[in-house]
Design a protein around this motif. Structure first.
Motif, PDB file in Angstrom:
ATOM      1  N   ARG A   1       0.838  -1.216   0.000  1.00 60.22           N
ATOM      2  CA  ARG A   1       0.000   0.000   0.000  1.00 60.22           C
ATOM      3  C   ARG A   1       0.870   1.262   0.000  1.00 60.22           C
ATOM      4  N   THR A   2       1.948   1.217   0.753  1.00 60.87           N
ATOM      5  CA  THR A   2       2.854   2.369   0.821  1.00 60.87           C
ATOM      6  C   THR A   2       3.514   2.617  -0.523  1.00 60.87           C
ATOM      7  N   ALA A   3       3.992   1.569  -1.166  1.00 56.70           N
ATOM      8  CA  ALA A   3       4.634   1.721  -2.483  1.00 56.70           C
ATOM      9  C   ALA A   3       3.644   2.265  -3.506  1.00 56.70           C
ATOM     10  N   LEU A   4       2.429   1.768  -3.486  1.00 54.91           N
ATOM     11  CA  LEU A   4       1.408   2.265  -4.420  1.00 54.91           C
ATOM     12  C   LEU A   4       1.109   3.738  -4.160  1.00 54.91           C
ATOM     13  N   ALA A   5       0.974   4.106  -2.884  1.00 52.75           N
ATOM     14  CA  ALA A   5       0.686   5.503  -2.536  1.00 52.75           C
ATOM     15  C   ALA A   5       1.856   6.416  -2.883  1.00 52.75           C
ATOM     16  N   ALA A   6       3.062   5.919  -2.687  1.00 54.99           N
ATOM     17  CA  ALA A   6       4.243   6.755  -2.908  1.00 54.99           C
ATOM     18  C   ALA A   6       4.551   6.975  -4.379  1.00 54.99           C
ATOM     19  N   ASP A   7       4.293   5.991  -5.212  1.00 54.88           N
ATOM     20  CA  ASP A   7       4.835   6.030  -6.570  1.00 54.88           C
ATOM     21  C   ASP A   7       3.837   6.141  -7.718  1.00 54.88           C
ATOM     22  N   THR A   8       2.582   5.885  -7.501  1.00 59.19           N
ATOM     23  CA  THR A   8       1.642   5.801  -8.622  1.00 59.19           C
ATOM     24  C   THR A   8       1.581   7.081  -9.455  1.00 59.19           C
ATOM     25  N   VAL A   9       1.391   8.213  -8.823  1.00 54.13           N
ATOM     26  CA  VAL A   9       1.290   9.466  -9.586  1.00 54.13           C
ATOM     27  C   VAL A   9       2.615   9.781 -10.259  1.00 54.13           C
ATOM     28  N   SER A  10       3.704   9.640  -9.515  1.00 52.17           N
ATOM     29  CA  SER A  10       5.023   9.942 -10.053  1.00 52.17           C
ATOM     30  C   SER A  10       5.357   9.074 -11.267  1.00 52.17           C
ATOM     31  N   ILE A  11       5.148   7.772 -11.148  1.00 48.91           N
ATOM     32  CA  ILE A  11       5.443   6.875 -12.269  1.00 48.91           C
ATOM     33  C   ILE A  11       4.523   7.169 -13.448  1.00 48.91           C
ATOM     34  N   THR A  12       3.269   7.433 -13.173  1.00 39.09           N
ATOM     35  CA  THR A  12       2.310   7.718 -14.250  1.00 39.09           C
ATOM     36  C   THR A  12       2.736   8.953 -15.040  1.00 39.09           C
ATOM     37  N   VAL A  13       3.063  10.031 -14.334  1.00 43.46           N
ATOM     38  CA  VAL A  13       3.506  11.254 -15.022  1.00 43.46           C
ATOM     39  C   VAL A  13       4.783  10.978 -15.805  1.00 43.46           C
ATOM     40  N   MET A  14       5.721  10.290 -15.150  1.00 42.69           N
ATOM     41  CA  MET A  14       6.997  10.002 -15.802  1.00 42.69           C
ATOM     42  C   MET A  14       6.786   9.181 -17.072  1.00 42.69           C
ATOM     43  N   GLU A  15       5.940   8.178 -17.011  1.00 46.00           N
ATOM     44  CA  GLU A  15       5.698   7.321 -18.174  1.00 46.00           C
ATOM     45  C   GLU A  15       4.985   8.069 -19.295  1.00 46.00           C
ATOM     46  N   LEU A  16       4.017   8.893 -18.953  1.00 50.67           N
ATOM     47  CA  LEU A  16       3.334   9.688 -19.981  1.00 50.67           C
ATOM     48  C   LEU A  16       4.321  10.600 -20.704  1.00 50.67           C
ATOM     49  N   VAL A  17       5.179  11.249 -19.934  1.00 53.77           N
ATOM     50  CA  VAL A  17       6.123  12.193 -20.528  1.00 53.77           C
ATOM     51  C   VAL A  17       7.193  11.470 -21.335  1.00 53.77           C
ATOM     52  N   ASP A  18       7.847  10.484 -20.727  1.00 52.14           N
ATOM     53  CA  ASP A  18       8.969   9.889 -21.468  1.00 52.14           C
ATOM     54  C   ASP A  18       8.497   9.104 -22.682  1.00 52.14           C
ATOM     55  N   ASN A  19       7.372   8.427 -22.585  1.00 50.78           N
ATOM     56  CA  ASN A  19       6.861   7.726 -23.761  1.00 50.78           C
ATOM     57  C   ASN A  19       6.354   8.704 -24.818  1.00 50.78           C
ATOM     58  N   GLY A  20       5.838   9.840 -24.372  1.00 51.07           N
ATOM     59  CA  GLY A  20       5.434  10.877 -25.320  1.00 51.07           C
ATOM     60  C   GLY A  20       6.617  11.412 -26.104  1.00 51.07           C
TER      61      GLY A  20
END
Length: 154
Positions: free
Chosen positions: A81-100
């Motif tokens: 739960r902690t890993a999901l709370a800590a990283d979900t938004v950050s990874i999502t933004v990072m993936e959208l940007v770098d894949n874009g």
């Protein structure tokens, strides 16, 4: 005294946000590079290669945080739960940007592993993703979310 603890409640330093983003970028980069290398080596088309890279980026990103919080003594359920709370938004933004960035760079998805275009595009995509995600993480940390969840456990 840790840097993030010297700031008033609701404030987050750029250094703390940059470190959180770098932590996230490390896991994402491992997964992303692995996915792109596998997809490119197998001559997959753009969509399955990007999908594999994204899945592996999330997997490695969460795994790095999960390892750290398990090492800090959290039970598995709480650690997940902690890993999901800590990283979900950050990874999502990072993936959208770098894949874009990768998708918008002419020839990048067709470049072979032996070509500079492949590696330079990945490096540029990670740099842009870092620059875009750091302010996002700063806001999240200031609100007690994102990597602030992990920092409370250390």
């Amino acid at each position: 005294m840790r840097e993030h603890s010297r700031h008033p409640a609701g404030a987050a330093s750029w250094g703390t946000a940059a470190r959180a983003t770098l932590h996230c970028l490390t896991g994402c980069a491992v997964g992303e590079v692995l996915g792109m290398v596998i997809g490119t080596a197998l001559a997959w088309h753009t969509a399955p290669t990007m999908l594999l890279a994204i899945v592996l980026a999330f997997l490695f990103g969460y795994s790095f945080t999960l390892y750290a919080v398990l090492h800090a003594g959290l039970p598995l359920r709480t650690a997940v739960r902690t890993a999901l709370a800590a990283d979900t938004v950050s990874i999502t933004v990072m993936e959208l940007v770098d894949n874009g960035v990768i998708a918008l760079t002419p020839g990048a998805m067709e470049a072979h592993l032996s070509e500079g275009l492949f590696w330079w595009t990945l490096a540029a995509a990670f740099a842009v993703a870092f620059l875009v995600t750091t302010p996002v993480n700063r806001v999240l940390i200031a609100r007690g979310r994102g990597h602030a969840v992990v920092h409370r456990l250390h």
